[in-house]
Design an enzyme around this catalytic site. Sequence first.
Site, short mmCIF file in Angstrom:
data_model
loop_
_atom_site.label_atom_id
_atom_site.label_comp_id
_atom_site.label_asym_id
_atom_site.label_seq_id
_atom_site.Cartn_x
_atom_site.Cartn_y
_atom_site.Cartn_z
N LYS A 8 0.84 -1.21 0.00
CA LYS A 8 0.00 0.00 0.00
C LYS A 8 0.86 1.24 0.00
O LYS A 8 2.03 1.22 0.40
CB LYS A 8 -0.94 0.02 1.22
N ASP A 135 -2.40 -1.67 10.12
CA ASP A 135 -2.52 -1.69 8.66
C ASP A 135 -3.00 -3.04 8.12
O ASP A 135 -3.24 -3.18 6.92
CB ASP A 135 -1.15 -1.41 8.01
O1 C5P Z 1 -0.35 -1.12 14.71
P1 C5P Z 1 1.08 -1.38 14.43
O2 C5P Z 1 1.63 -2.54 15.22
O3 C5P Z 1 1.40 -1.49 12.98
O4 C5P Z 1 1.84 -0.10 14.92
C1 C5P Z 1 3.25 -0.08 15.04
C2 C5P Z 1 3.64 1.13 15.87
O5 C5P Z 1 3.37 2.32 15.15
C3 C5P Z 1 2.86 1.28 17.16
O6 C5P Z 1 3.48 0.58 18.20
C4 C5P Z 1 2.92 2.79 17.40
O7 C5P Z 1 4.18 3.15 17.91
C5 C5P Z 1 2.86 3.34 15.99
N1 C5P Z 1 1.50 3.71 15.56
C6 C5P Z 1 0.89 4.81 16.12
N2 C5P Z 1 -0.37 5.17 15.72
C7 C5P Z 1 -1.01 4.46 14.77
C8 C5P Z 1 -0.41 3.33 14.19
C9 C5P Z 1 0.85 2.98 14.61
O8 C5P Z 1 1.46 5.48 16.98
N3 C5P Z 1 -2.22 4.84 14.39
#
Ligand code: C5P
Length: 295
Positions: A8, A135
Amino acid sequence: MTVRVPAKVNVQLAVGAARPDGFHDLANVFLAVGLYDEVTATAADELHITCEGPDADQVPLDHTNLAARAAQKLAARHGLAPDVHLHITKDIPVAGGMAGGSADAAGALLACDALWGTNTPRAELLDICAELGSDVPFSLVGGAALGTGRGERLRPLEVGGTFHWVFAVADGGLSTPAVYAEFDRLTEGVEVPEPLASKPLLDALAKGDPTALAATLSNDLQPAALSLRPSLADTLAAGTAAGALAALVSGSGPTNAFLTRDAPSATKVAEALLASGTCRTARLAPSPAPGATVL
Ligand code: C5P
């Protein structure tokens, strides 16, 4: 069972202030692009992962891999043992801001569901995806969607044509948490507005108009990614000089995305980016692309 899953690009990534749980509320306009990983699930004595592709050595093969966690979560939901061999054929840049790890998780989920005959309803699969990462639900659905909350609540969006992209892949990845932490540092003491989807951007997507889309692309994580990796500015400039309609960092980076007028223009921009020496490789990809698909 083999599942193909797209990468993406975020055509808009509006980031709000950090929430009490550390995540950030987003208005995240996802567009799936035609670069794909494939995940093959085969019955095995125990859960294990193998990976092939140019950057396979950067992919963790232990149970921290999001694909392994997807298999474990699905198995637990159905009272099964997650005894499966997951083979990942990796073409999406690793830690590149193109949701490669999320793609592998969505792929593993769908491949295991098909292999085990568990026929999990779509809504439950999306719940598991959201538990795995912000994601991951989008990797399952593909196309184009507006993600709100931390990006996991999706509303499908209309796309009125094909957009032609070039992706400049940098050497080495960027850690998503590190980029969000840098965003927090750069916005300290600043009133961060509530993230809202841009109406002109959604209209440009719906019309399939690359010039209008180029004028509205935005990524609030770009200053943070550039702060951590200043050399990305040279890549952005090289693509713009070569005739890209617009250039931006893809998600948390370090891959840079270039929107072009048409396929011949994309080829020209990719050649110029390679010749500029400012990136490791340049990849062409049309969009939108379908979500995770059993082959
Ligand atoms: O959700 P995911 O595990 O992909 O997110 C990885 C990191 O990215 C989270 O631990 C956080 O630090 C950051 N993040 C965030 N806000 C979001 C998505 C991700 O702060 N909406």
